[in-house]
Enzyme design. Structure first.
Site, short mmCIF file in Angstrom:
data_model
loop_
_atom_site.label_atom_id
_atom_site.label_comp_id
_atom_site.label_asym_id
_atom_site.label_seq_id
_atom_site.Cartn_x
_atom_site.Cartn_y
_atom_site.Cartn_z
N ASN A 179 -27.28 29.32 4.29
CA ASN A 179 -27.80 28.26 5.16
C ASN A 179 -27.31 26.86 4.83
OD1 ASN A 179 -29.39 28.25 2.83
ND2 ASN A 179 -31.12 27.36 3.92
N LYS A 218 -20.25 32.97 -6.39
CA LYS A 218 -20.29 33.93 -5.28
C LYS A 218 -21.07 33.34 -4.11
CE LYS A 218 -23.00 37.32 -3.76
NZ LYS A 218 -22.69 37.24 -2.32
N GLY A 231 -31.84 31.85 -2.62
CA GLY A 231 -31.85 32.93 -1.64
C GLY A 231 -33.27 33.47 -1.49
N GLY A 235 -34.35 37.15 -5.72
CA GLY A 235 -34.67 36.33 -6.89
C GLY A 235 -35.41 37.12 -7.95
N GLU A 290 -34.19 29.44 -6.70
CA GLU A 290 -34.78 28.72 -5.57
C GLU A 290 -34.92 29.73 -4.45
OE1 GLU A 290 -36.17 25.95 -5.31
OE2 GLU A 290 -35.55 25.15 -7.25
N CYS A 305 -35.06 26.46 3.62
CA CYS A 305 -36.26 26.82 2.85
C CYS A 305 -37.25 25.67 2.84
CB CYS A 305 -35.90 27.27 1.45
SG CYS A 305 -35.03 26.05 0.53
N GLU A 359 -33.31 21.56 -9.85
CA GLU A 359 -31.91 21.30 -9.55
C GLU A 359 -31.75 19.83 -9.20
OE1 GLU A 359 -29.72 24.68 -7.76
OE2 GLU A 359 -31.48 24.77 -6.47
C1 UN1 Z 1 -32.84 20.10 2.57
O1 UN1 Z 1 -33.85 20.36 3.22
O2 UN1 Z 1 -32.22 19.04 2.70
O3 UN1 Z 1 -32.05 26.57 1.16
C2 UN1 Z 1 -32.30 21.01 1.55
C3 UN1 Z 1 -32.63 25.55 1.47
C4 UN1 Z 1 -32.86 24.53 0.38
C5 UN1 Z 1 -32.18 23.26 0.63
C6 UN1 Z 1 -32.91 22.38 1.55
N1 UN1 Z 1 -32.47 25.09 -0.88
O4 UN1 Z 1 -33.00 25.36 2.60
#
Ligand code: UN1
Length: 484
Positions: free
Chosen positions: A151, A174, A227, A232, A253, A287, A465
């Site tokens: 994404n 990866k 992911g 995870g 995450e 996410c 992060e």
């Molecule tokens: C954002 O909202 O700017 O996978 C970042 C995701 C998150 C990153 C969101 N790790 O959607």
């Protein structure tokens, strides 16, 4: 071999995979971006070997060498942001402005960590014993496996690879097999950046083929993953139960089920903008998306009416077409999952107040109109499980206290938002939201690159992060005692 094949990058060489895989444009499935290599476990091991072999060199590279390589990568991404943003929109389905924005973010991340490479310091303390001093320094972990989702095809790789390299680690990267294009572009730029061969390796391939190797090989010291919750957990398990090499450090995450609380005193336009951007932009495939809109009594009906009107006015079309607000869903499987959750929500008693329909555009693609579910409750599956699509549930709350309780009543805890004009409510929410990130009068999605990112509960595990906090994962602390 096919002329347009994009190969893996291992030990400074471009190597063919065992097979190739077409990278398909979700706005128009007749458009194939290119053929990309797929590695098998043996090739993944070769990449780990290459990273392991490069570590003695890269781990002692000067801060200037590291800064120069990262600055080169960041500068080139920024110079090519229009082209890379277009590639991103083409392979993932974000709109062109979103794609260019994400490429810009990735460029800034590399430049930020170019600076951080120069700023890695330590501490010097007097010992409690006479004539002794204590030095605290940070050292790289070694080989780090970086596993990224589809994404954010360029920003998430950037925010893992840049700090990994800045602090002296060697990387096996990866990307998700749905979006190898941006990943390959990063590796290609990095191949000209002055990094020693093996410092950054790209292995495109399926998680089911090479995931276990990238996590279980005893030469891998750390795994950074973004992911699904299920993957995870599998990664965590294999990191802790590894037989050889000790446990691997891991950073995960995973999902989100982020609430946006709208209070009676909210500015209605701000509330609708935050909801629409947070829930539907990037096709809701974040996410950090606002999937639960928790709205108090006296603004509820006005909010729903304005939200439905705004949602219906959004232009759903080819991601690269001027004027498109929302691009397609990433693929057929994801689209089916979105539709399935909509059906479940309706069976559970929610009302589909807008959207939620698969639509045709000029070309074969995965188009879904953004869906607003009303009369939703926080107990419905659609309010508890991550859908990862353009679907928002409106949940009614009596007052602020109930809204906060509903916001916190979730297995996830990534991002939590409130729209209010009350300083008191905002301050209380900031302190009491059970989430890693809190947004006041802003969408739950859309984060800065220089500050920590991460969540609580089932959303995340391990150090944050991004920003300076990235050092917590990508370094290990050494305490040295020095006698006279
Ligand atoms: C954002 O909202 O700017 O996978 C970042 C995701 C998150 C990153 C969101 N790790 O959607």
């Amino acid at each position: 071999m096919h002329a347009t094949e994009h190969r893996n990058f291992i030990a400074g060489e471009w190597v063919a995979g065992v097979r190739t895989h077409p990278n398909v444009n979700p706005s128009d499935t007749r458009d194939v971006v290119g053929e990309y290599a797929l590695a098998d476990a043996a090739q993944a091991r070769t990449a780990i070997e290459a990273a392991h072999a490069a570590f003695p060199k890269w781990s002692v590279a000067t801060p200037q060498q590291r800064a120069d390589a990262l600055d080169f990568i960041g500068s080139e991404i920024l110079a090519r942001k229009a082209e890379l943003g277009d590639l991103l929109a083409r392979e993932e389905g974000k709109t062109l402005p979103e794609g260019v924005g994400e490429a810009t973010r990735a460029g800034h991340i590399f430049k930020f960590f170019a600076g951080e490479a120069l700023r890695t310091g330590g501490e010097l303390l007097p010992s409690v014993r006479p004539g002794v001093s204590v030095e605290i320094t940070r050292e790289p972990l070694g080989v780090v496996s970086i596993i990224t989702p589809w994404n954010f095809p360029i920003a998430i790789p950037a925010w893992k690879i840049a700090p990994a390299l800045a602090y002296g680690n060697c990387v096996v990267f990866k990307p998700a097999e749905l979006v190898p294009g941006c990943a390959w572009a990063i590796a290609e730029i990095a191949s000209r950046s002055g990094l020693p061969p093996g410092a950054l390796n790209l292995v495109m391939g399926r998680g089911s083929q090479i995931g276990d190797t990238l996590v279980g090989d005893p030469r891998v010291a750390g795994v950074s993953f973004t992911g699904s919750v299920a993957t995870g957990h599998r990664i965590a398990q294999s990191c802790v139960t590894r037989k050889e090499g000790g446990m691997a450090k891991f950073q995960l995450e995973m999902g989100g089920k982020n609430p946006l609380v709208v209070l009676d005193d909210a500015d209605l336009a701000t509330a609708v903008t935050c909801a629409v951007q947070g829930a539907f932009y990037s096709t809701g495939q974040r996410c950090t998306a606002s999937s639960r809109l928790i709205v108090t009594e006296r603004i509820h009906d006005r909010f729903v009416e304005a939200l439905v009107a705004k949602t219906r006015s959004l232009v759903i079309d080819d991601a690269r077409k001027a004027g498109t607000d929302i691009g397609p869903v990433v693929d057929e499987r994801q689209l089916e999952q979105d539709l399935e959750y909509l059906a479940i929500a309706r069976q559970e008693g929610a009302t589909l107040a807008a959207g939620g329909e698969r639509v045709e555009r000029g070309a074969p693609g995965f188009y879904l109109t953004p869906a607003v579910l009303t009369h939703a409750t926080n107990a419905m599956r659609s309010s508890r499980e991550e859908i990862f699509g353009p679907v928002a549930s409106v949940i009614r709350a009596r007052d602020y206290d109930e809204a906060l309780a509903l916001a916190n009543d979730s297995p996830m805890g990534l991002s939590s938002g409130v729209v209010t004009t009350s300083l008191k409510a905002a301050a209380h929410f900031k302190r009491n939201a059970q989430a890693g990130m809190v947004m006041v009068n802003l969408p739950t999605a859309g984060v800065d690159y220089h500050v920590p990112f991460g969540g609580r509960k089932a959303s995340s595990f391990g150090p944050r992060e991004q920003g300076r906090y990235a050092a917590e994962f990508y370094t290990t602390v050494k305490t040295a005692y020095v006698g006279a």
